[in-house]
Each structure stands twice: as structure tokens, then as C-alpha cells.
Design a protein around this motif. Sequence first.
Motif, PDB file in Angstrom:
ATOM      1  N   HIS A 181       0.998  -1.282   0.057  1.00  0.00           N
ATOM      2  CA  HIS A 181      -0.085   0.260   0.018  1.00  0.00           C
ATOM      3  C   HIS A 181       0.758   1.222  -0.028  1.00  0.00           C
ATOM      4  CE1 HIS A 181      -2.882   2.826   1.438  1.00  0.00           C
ATOM      5  NE2 HIS A 181      -3.812   2.172   0.838  1.00  0.00           N
ATOM      6  N   ASP A 182       0.665   2.297  -0.969  1.00  0.00           N
ATOM      7  CA  ASP A 182       1.510   3.391  -0.948  1.00  0.00           C
ATOM      8  C   ASP A 182       1.543   4.172   0.177  1.00  0.00           C
ATOM      9  OD1 ASP A 182       3.333   4.840  -2.267  1.00  0.00           O
ATOM     10  OD2 ASP A 182       1.764   5.679  -3.478  1.00  0.00           O
ATOM     11  N   SER A 183       1.975   4.041   1.218  1.00  0.00           N
ATOM     12  CA  SER A 183       1.907   4.937   2.339  1.00  0.00           C
ATOM     13  C   SER A 183       3.112   4.727   2.998  1.00  0.00           C
ATOM     14  CB  SER A 183       0.611   4.671   3.144  1.00  0.00           C
ATOM     15  OG  SER A 183       0.950   3.492   3.999  1.00  0.00           O
ATOM     16  N   ILE A 184       3.650   5.801   3.566  1.00  0.00           N
ATOM     17  CA  ILE A 184       4.784   5.979   4.449  1.00  0.00           C
ATOM     18  C   ILE A 184       4.650   5.108   5.547  1.00  0.00           C
ATOM     19  CG2 ILE A 184       6.534   7.515   5.635  1.00  0.00           C
ATOM     20  CD1 ILE A 184       5.581   9.591   3.612  1.00  0.00           C
ATOM     21  N   MET A 185       3.288   5.099   6.085  1.00  0.00           N
ATOM     22  CA  MET A 185       3.262   4.438   7.460  1.00  0.00           C
ATOM     23  C   MET A 185       3.521   2.699   7.099  1.00  0.00           C
ATOM     24  SD  MET A 185       0.196   4.688   9.854  1.00  0.00           S
ATOM     25  CE  MET A 185      -0.702   3.340  10.212  1.00  0.00           C
ATOM     26  N   THR A 186       3.075   2.269   6.214  1.00  0.00           N
ATOM     27  CA  THR A 186       3.133   0.836   5.746  1.00  0.00           C
ATOM     28  C   THR A 186       4.531   0.470   5.332  1.00  0.00           C
ATOM     29  OG1 THR A 186       0.796   0.682   5.014  1.00  0.00           O
ATOM     30  CG2 THR A 186       2.339  -0.990   4.108  1.00  0.00           C
ATOM     31  N   LEU A 187       5.285   1.258   4.279  1.00  0.00           N
ATOM     32  CA  LEU A 187       6.537   1.089   4.275  1.00  0.00           C
ATOM     33  C   LEU A 187       7.689   1.237   5.230  1.00  0.00           C
ATOM     34  CD1 LEU A 187       6.966   2.866   0.817  1.00  0.00           C
ATOM     35  CD2 LEU A 187       6.687   0.525   1.168  1.00  0.00           C
ATOM     36  N   GLY A 188       7.470   2.143   6.036  1.00  0.00           N
ATOM     37  CA  GLY A 188       8.204   2.359   7.147  1.00  0.00           C
ATOM     38  C   GLY A 188       8.120   1.185   8.193  1.00  0.00           C
ATOM     39  N   LEU A 189       6.768   0.945   8.610  1.00  0.00           N
ATOM     40  CA  LEU A 189       6.554  -0.311   9.370  1.00  0.00           C
ATOM     41  C   LEU A 189       7.131  -1.556   8.889  1.00  0.00           C
ATOM     42  CD1 LEU A 189       4.210  -1.254  11.740  1.00  0.00           C
ATOM     43  CD2 LEU A 189       3.507  -2.322   9.808  1.00  0.00           C
ATOM     44  N   LEU A 190       7.118  -1.968   7.688  1.00  0.00           N
ATOM     45  CA  LEU A 190       7.668  -3.204   7.049  1.00  0.00           C
ATOM     46  C   LEU A 190       9.306  -2.895   7.139  1.00  0.00           C
ATOM     47  CD1 LEU A 190       5.074  -4.133   4.227  1.00  0.00           C
ATOM     48  CD2 LEU A 190       5.503  -5.399   6.534  1.00  0.00           C
TER      49      LEU A 190
ATOM     50  N   LEU B 229      -2.373   2.637  -3.898  1.00  0.00           N
ATOM     51  CA  LEU B 229      -3.297   3.039  -3.210  1.00  0.00           C
ATOM     52  C   LEU B 229      -4.531   2.034  -3.331  1.00  0.00           C
ATOM     53  CD1 LEU B 229      -2.950   6.901  -2.963  1.00  0.00           C
ATOM     54  CD2 LEU B 229      -2.484   5.326  -1.257  1.00  0.00           C
ATOM     55  N   SER B 230      -4.609   1.272  -4.157  1.00  0.00           N
ATOM     56  CA  SER B 230      -5.845   0.318  -4.601  1.00  0.00           C
ATOM     57  C   SER B 230      -5.646  -0.704  -3.813  1.00  0.00           C
ATOM     58  CB  SER B 230      -5.988   0.432  -6.143  1.00  0.00           C
ATOM     59  OG  SER B 230      -6.867  -0.547  -6.301  1.00  0.00           O
ATOM     60  N   LEU B 231      -6.453  -1.228  -2.988  1.00  0.00           N
ATOM     61  CA  LEU B 231      -6.577  -2.518  -2.518  1.00  0.00           C
ATOM     62  C   LEU B 231      -7.050  -3.688  -3.393  1.00  0.00           C
ATOM     63  CD1 LEU B 231      -7.903  -1.745   1.219  1.00  0.00           C
ATOM     64  CD2 LEU B 231      -5.469  -2.471   0.551  1.00  0.00           C
ATOM     65  N   PRO B 232      -8.107  -3.313  -4.194  1.00  0.00           N
ATOM     66  CA  PRO B 232      -8.499  -4.339  -5.027  1.00  0.00           C
ATOM     67  C   PRO B 232      -7.296  -4.603  -6.105  1.00  0.00           C
ATOM     68  CG  PRO B 232     -10.212  -2.667  -4.852  1.00  0.00           C
ATOM     69  CD  PRO B 232      -9.027  -2.041  -4.221  1.00  0.00           C
ATOM     70  N   LEU B 233      -6.418  -3.653  -6.549  1.00  0.00           N
ATOM     71  CA  LEU B 233      -5.472  -3.877  -7.245  1.00  0.00           C
ATOM     72  C   LEU B 233      -4.416  -4.884  -6.776  1.00  0.00           C
ATOM     73  CD1 LEU B 233      -3.847  -3.634 -10.089  1.00  0.00           C
ATOM     74  CD2 LEU B 233      -2.767  -1.481  -9.099  1.00  0.00           C
ATOM     75  N   MET B 234      -4.157  -4.728  -5.371  1.00  0.00           N
ATOM     76  CA  MET B 234      -3.195  -5.458  -4.796  1.00  0.00           C
ATOM     77  C   MET B 234      -3.510  -6.938  -4.868  1.00  0.00           C
ATOM     78  SD  MET B 234      -2.212  -2.845  -1.575  1.00  0.00           S
ATOM     79  CE  MET B 234      -1.229  -4.099  -0.816  1.00  0.00           C
ATOM     80  N   VAL B 235      -4.933  -7.079  -4.286  1.00  0.00           N
ATOM     81  CA  VAL B 235      -5.443  -8.543  -4.545  1.00  0.00           C
ATOM     82  C   VAL B 235      -5.185  -9.089  -5.766  1.00  0.00           C
ATOM     83  CG1 VAL B 235      -7.723  -9.773  -4.174  1.00  0.00           C
ATOM     84  CG2 VAL B 235      -7.038  -8.122  -2.535  1.00  0.00           C
TER      85      VAL B 235
END
Length: 187
Positions: free
Chosen positions: A64-73, A92-98
Motif C-alpha cells: 500500500h503506497d503509504s509511508i506508514m506501511t513502508l516504514g512499518l515493514l 493505493l488500490s486494495l483491489p489492485l493489490m489483491v
Amino acid sequence: KLLQEGEIEFAFCVHNPVIDADDTLEFGSTYEERYSIMARIGHPLLRRRRVTDRDLAACSWVVHDSIMTLGLLARHFERRDLPAPSWSISTLSLPLMVSLLSRSNLVALLPEDFTRPEVAASRLRRIVGHGIDVRGQAGIVLRRDAVISAATRELMAHLRAVCGETQRAAGRRGGASTTAEQPARSR
């Protein structure tokens, strides 16, 4: 942004740093969201009895294109003296990720509630055995000084009731834990 500018009366979202940084906003938790590392059925990692953090660090990810997710991982792998994985795709698209997961050997950190239909249809599966455990609070965000209409108050009450019942039902299935104290965390 629409909430901050007064264009909408409230937002329903996952707690995030923008909320904490703006003292004009108020967050009320309605449920806990649990996130899991997901992969397609048939992914090579799913053939293993146990998947380690080292195995996940070697994978290509869609994030997910967010600083929070990238930083957490990134912090999770750094604390284990492992290189950060290859963030092959961010969106930013959860359906695209799936969709990308179901057609490739990518892995992703996704909300369990969102992927439940894909898991039930045997298209995606949760990867277990690693040390990543992420949970976050979701809820209603309001402007502190806002005058809330009766219709909005009624809608928010309904949202709270539905979230409460969904959380209780998930607990009965063993799918969710009790409310966490922090917005999101990683073991």
C-alpha cells in the motif's frame, strides 16, 4: 482533506498519523483491523511448513503506497538484521493489490476483512509462521468544532452498531482480537 476543509461531516477510516498531527480532528475507534501477509494459492512459500522473516525479506512485494506501511515493514526487517524486501509495486488500490497477488508470486500486507472473500474462494491464503503482527484501529473522524447534523449522528450511530456486531461476530469465529491500545503495531 475534505474533512479538514469542512466539505464532509466525518470520515470512516483507519487511524493514521494525519489524524494525530491535526489537533482539530477527533478520532473515535469502532473496531480493530488485523492485517496479514497474503499470497496466492500455489505460491512457493505456502509449500513450506513454516515461513520465516528471512523468507519474506527475500520476496517481491506489492505494498500500500503509504509511508506508514513502508516504514512499518522496513523497521520490522531492520530490527531483525534483514534487508528490506523489494517493494516491486506500490499502489493505493486494495483491489489492485489483491488482483496482482492472485496472478503472481508477490506477497502483500492486507486487511484480513478485505481479503476474507478471496480466502473463502481459495484464491488467496494467509502466510503464517513469521514475526509480523499488525493491527490498527479503524473508526470515525470528526472535526472537533463541527456542528453535526441529525442525519449524520444517526449514520454514525448505525456505523458504530454495525462495527460492534461485526467485531463480536469475528471474535466468535476467532478472527479478531480485542481492541488494541495503539493504532498499529508490529512485533
